[in-house]
Design a protein around this motif. Structure first.
Motif, PDB file in Angstrom:
ATOM      1  N   GLU A 132       0.733  -1.194  -0.176  1.00  0.00           N
ATOM      2  CA  GLU A 132       0.008   0.128  -0.091  1.00  0.00           C
ATOM      3  C   GLU A 132       0.682   1.219  -0.009  1.00  0.00           C
ATOM      4  O   GLU A 132       0.264   2.445  -0.172  1.00  0.00           O
ATOM      5  N   SER A 133       2.121   1.298   0.287  1.00  0.00           N
ATOM      6  CA  SER A 133       3.021   2.328   0.195  1.00  0.00           C
ATOM      7  C   SER A 133       3.250   2.860  -1.348  1.00  0.00           C
ATOM      8  O   SER A 133       3.938   3.867  -1.448  1.00  0.00           O
ATOM      9  N   PHE A 134       3.019   1.902  -2.203  1.00  0.00           N
ATOM     10  CA  PHE A 134       3.217   2.204  -3.643  1.00  0.00           C
ATOM     11  C   PHE A 134       1.857   2.959  -4.119  1.00  0.00           C
ATOM     12  O   PHE A 134       0.608   2.114  -3.711  1.00  0.00           O
ATOM     13  N   PRO A 140      -6.333   3.138  -1.498  1.00  0.00           N
ATOM     14  CA  PRO A 140      -5.675   4.053  -0.467  1.00  0.00           C
ATOM     15  C   PRO A 140      -4.219   4.065  -0.809  1.00  0.00           C
ATOM     16  O   PRO A 140      -3.575   3.135  -0.953  1.00  0.00           O
ATOM     17  N   PHE A 141      -3.673   5.268   0.121  1.00  0.00           N
ATOM     18  CA  PHE A 141      -2.148   5.487  -0.022  1.00  0.00           C
ATOM     19  C   PHE A 141      -1.929   6.239   1.098  1.00  0.00           C
ATOM     20  O   PHE A 141      -1.365   7.343   1.086  1.00  0.00           O
ATOM     21  N   ALA A 142      -2.186   5.304   2.215  1.00  0.00           N
ATOM     22  CA  ALA A 142      -1.881   6.103   3.709  1.00  0.00           C
ATOM     23  C   ALA A 142      -0.863   5.587   4.445  1.00  0.00           C
ATOM     24  O   ALA A 142      -0.441   6.309   5.281  1.00  0.00           O
ATOM     25  N   ARG A 148      -3.741  10.156   7.228  1.00  0.00           N
ATOM     26  CA  ARG A 148      -3.940  10.044   5.892  1.00  0.00           C
ATOM     27  C   ARG A 148      -5.325   9.268   5.500  1.00  0.00           C
ATOM     28  O   ARG A 148      -5.238   8.802   4.235  1.00  0.00           O
ATOM     29  N   ARG A 149      -5.835   8.716   6.443  1.00  0.00           N
ATOM     30  CA  ARG A 149      -7.156   7.967   5.944  1.00  0.00           C
ATOM     31  C   ARG A 149      -7.892   8.967   5.061  1.00  0.00           C
ATOM     32  O   ARG A 149      -7.989  10.301   4.942  1.00  0.00           O
ATOM     33  N   GLY A 150      -8.327   8.195   3.956  1.00  0.00           N
ATOM     34  CA  GLY A 150      -8.886   8.969   2.789  1.00  0.00           C
ATOM     35  C   GLY A 150      -8.164   9.140   1.696  1.00  0.00           C
ATOM     36  O   GLY A 150      -8.555   9.665   0.828  1.00  0.00           O
ATOM     37  N   VAL A 151      -6.914   9.322   1.889  1.00  0.00           N
ATOM     38  CA  VAL A 151      -6.267   9.537   0.637  1.00  0.00           C
ATOM     39  C   VAL A 151      -6.127   8.669  -0.353  1.00  0.00           C
ATOM     40  O   VAL A 151      -5.759   7.293   0.095  1.00  0.00           O
ATOM     41  N   VAL A 152      -6.168   8.878  -1.423  1.00  0.00           N
ATOM     42  CA  VAL A 152      -6.236   7.767  -2.571  1.00  0.00           C
ATOM     43  C   VAL A 152      -5.290   8.326  -3.698  1.00  0.00           C
ATOM     44  O   VAL A 152      -5.107   9.210  -3.919  1.00  0.00           O
ATOM     45  N   ALA A 153      -4.744   7.299  -4.270  1.00  0.00           N
ATOM     46  CA  ALA A 153      -3.630   7.454  -5.015  1.00  0.00           C
ATOM     47  C   ALA A 153      -4.422   7.884  -6.408  1.00  0.00           C
ATOM     48  O   ALA A 153      -5.551   7.208  -6.794  1.00  0.00           O
ATOM     49  N   THR A 154      -3.694   8.691  -7.185  1.00  0.00           N
ATOM     50  CA  THR A 154      -4.404   9.427  -8.456  1.00  0.00           C
ATOM     51  C   THR A 154      -3.539   8.875  -9.540  1.00  0.00           C
ATOM     52  O   THR A 154      -3.902   9.031 -10.752  1.00  0.00           O
ATOM     53  N   VAL A 155      -1.966   8.237  -9.451  1.00  0.00           N
ATOM     54  CA  VAL A 155      -1.454   7.533 -10.386  1.00  0.00           C
ATOM     55  C   VAL A 155      -0.781   6.314 -10.110  1.00  0.00           C
ATOM     56  O   VAL A 155      -1.001   5.936  -8.827  1.00  0.00           O
ATOM     57  N   ASP A 156      -0.166   5.460 -11.060  1.00  0.00           N
ATOM     58  CA  ASP A 156       0.284   4.158 -10.825  1.00  0.00           C
ATOM     59  C   ASP A 156       1.835   4.666 -10.343  1.00  0.00           C
ATOM     60  O   ASP A 156       2.524   5.329 -11.186  1.00  0.00           O
ATOM     61  N   ALA A 157       2.551   3.767  -9.319  1.00  0.00           N
ATOM     62  CA  ALA A 157       4.237   4.057  -9.151  1.00  0.00           C
ATOM     63  C   ALA A 157       4.582   3.537 -10.358  1.00  0.00           C
ATOM     64  O   ALA A 157       4.153   2.336 -10.940  1.00  0.00           O
TER      65      ALA A 157
END
Length: 531
Positions: A132-134, A140-142, A148-157
């Motif tokens: 999940e750190s990627f 989720p990207f917390a 960071r609850r609710g932070v969602v990734a917008t791109v792919d690592a």
């Protein structure tokens, strides 16, 4: 070589502080779930779960099985085991099934033949799990941080994007330690992840969710990152394969938290998987254009390699002694190499390894070339807000009000003991060790080294032995590629393993040894199976 008075005092302070924190934790923390005590995972039922990713991709291309069937088999397995493990913290099953259906349609319409598909999409239709750190778009990207609850990734690592481009289908994201800085995957956002071989033990960290779901046959390939052992410890504790790549080859962009100071020189992103044959093709994909830096297509004649074994760190005051069980397992590897290949496995001792933790601790906190230090851990705990105040967080933790784990609070407290300037003696020891190891390995040598002083510890016990990670951490500071290899199950039914270390940019050597060790020692074993 004896420690100086200042260094002995530092050792005492570290041990006193960790002992105090562990005592507080044992007194104030709640006990583990009684509902899981003594429970075992359900056995693997579907035969597709026992195929490597390479084999699955081949069967999908040949229409021997559909991608939908494979993805559904893994969905069923995750749903079966995740209530025991808490490894997958967010799934994307519906999207994965849609993507699998598109894969099957593509294969039906493909007119260029299987070889074209294999070259262009080597992992077409194969399930993939992601730490999940990627950053994985829409997930989720917390990294276990409550703020960071609710932070969602917008791109792919980048490595995730490359695997998706090669046809892999992400199934979801997996749990980590808080901010990826601890050897147990536990945080107050997603909870504690369990080891599939014993639910009362840790799966490691920070890629512990990956290790757990892979070891449980809920995934076949996954993505991890490693700066102190975050690929290798979970792979060791969960009986799977993992590779810490030579630093600078696989991109670590779009990970959280970002690396600073000189940490980028030591961090590696790499593959985690149950079957050794998947390591090299995964690495080739994840490295992208930088794959040319490695000799991944070179044939390796194991009989022409030089082998060494280092049984322990020489008795560091920071680390636990290596267990007899693991020393014996590593000795058996050396004996089989000599018997099967006709090579000599020479035992060597490197005295500087005794200073593994001070070396790691010093170099991970060095300033970069512009004189900028790494971002303090207390700042990372505060994320975009003010830095955490660790003493205040400790008081809040005692009454159950802190959003941070005891491990994170302890790390922030220990950070305050760092000297402003690195000790010249430690710098000298690292530079000497670096020269010795590079001369030892050259371009045709590998050495065996313990992955950890003991098999998977019980939950929260690493708080009492916080420096045992240095068996993996010191290899990171040396900047060497290393493949973590399982060696069957030990006396308690827990995985055994060993690190296989090669020279810089010689990743193909340790990967070749991994294939041999899988054939010789059986590789991954199903939890609850025979030793």
């Amino acid at each position: 070589m004896a420690l100086s008075r200042v260094e002995r005092l530092q050792v005492w302070l570290f041990k006193a502080l960790t002992g105090l924190l562990f005592a507080l934790f044992r007194f104030f923390s709640p006990r583990g779930s009684a509902a899981l005590s003594g429970k075992r995972l359900p056995p693997v039922g579907h035969p597709l779960l026992l195929e490597s990713a390479t084999q699955l991709a081949r069967k999908i291309r040949r229409k021997e099985v559909s991608s939908v069937e494979v993805v559904q088999a893994y969905i069923d397995r995750i749903q079966e085991v995740n209530p025991f493990l808490n490894a997958v913290i967010k799934d994307r099953f519906a999207a994965a099934l849609q993507e699998a259906a598109q894969v099957d349609k593509l294969i039906e319409e493909e007119t260029g033949g299987e070889d074209i598909l294999e070259d262009r999409l080597p992992f077409l239709g194969v399930p993939l799990s992601v730490k999940e750190s990627f950053s994985l778009q829409g997930m989720p990207f917390a990294t276990g941080l409550v703020s960071r609850r609710g932070v969602v990734a917008t791109v792919d690592a980048p490595p995730v994007a490359l695997l998706k481009r090669a046809g892999a289908i992400p199934m979801g994201v997996t749990n980590t330690s808080e901010l990826c800085r601890w050897m147990e995957s536990h945080n107050h956002l997603h909870g504690v992840t369990n080891n599939p071989y014993d639910l009362e033990r840790i799966p490691g960290g920070s890629s512990g969710g990956e290790g757990s779901i892979l070891g449980a046959a809920g995934a076949v390939i996954g993505v991890g990152s490693d700066i102190g052992g975050s690929i290798r410890m979970p792979c060791f504790f969960n009986g799977i394969f993992g590779h810490k790549t030579t630093p600078g080859v696989v991109s670590h962009d779009n990970q959280h938290p970002q690396f600073s100071g000189r940490q980028e020189e030591y961090v590696s992103t790499g593959p985690m998987c149950r079957y050794a044959e998947d390591l090299l093709p995964m690495l080739r994909i994840m490295a992208g254009p930088k794959a040319s830096m490695l000799s991944l297509d070179a044939e390796v004649d194991l009989k022409k390699l030089r082998f060494f074994t280092i049984p322990h760190d020489g008795g560091s005051p920071f680390t636990s002694p290596v267990s007899r069980e693991l020393i014996d397992a590593q000795r058996k590897v050396a004996e089989r190499l000599e018997a099967d290949l006709g090579v000599e496995v020479r035992e060597v001792r490197l005295p500087e390894l005794r200073y593994g933790f001070p070396i790691w601790d010093t170099y991970i906190t060095l300033r970069d070339n512009d004189g900028k230090p790494p971002r303090p851990f207390a700042e990372l705990m505060g994320d975009s807000g003010p830095p955490a105040w660790p003493l205040w967080e400790l008081l809040k933790w005692l009454v159950g009000r802190s959003e941070h784990t005891m491990a994170a609070i302890g790390l922030a407290l220990m950070e305050r003991t760092h000297h402003s300037k690195p000790a010249p003696f430690i710098i000298q020891q690292k530079e000497k060790l670096q020269r010795e190891v590079e001369e030892l390995l050259g371009t045709d040598g590998v050495f065996l080294y313990p992955s950890h002083p003991r098999v998977a510890p019980r939950h929260h016990h690493p708080l009492f032995r916080p420096f045992d990670f240095v068996y993996t951490g010191i290899i990171s500071i040396l900047g060497l590629p290393v493949t973590q290899c399982p060696l069957g199950l030990g006396e308690e039914g827990l995985p055994l393993g060993v690190q296989v270390v090669a020279g810089r940019l010689q990743d193909h050597l340790s990967l070749a040894v991994a294939l041999y060790l899988e054939k010789t020692f059986g590789g991954w074993r199903e939890p609850g199976g025979k030793p």
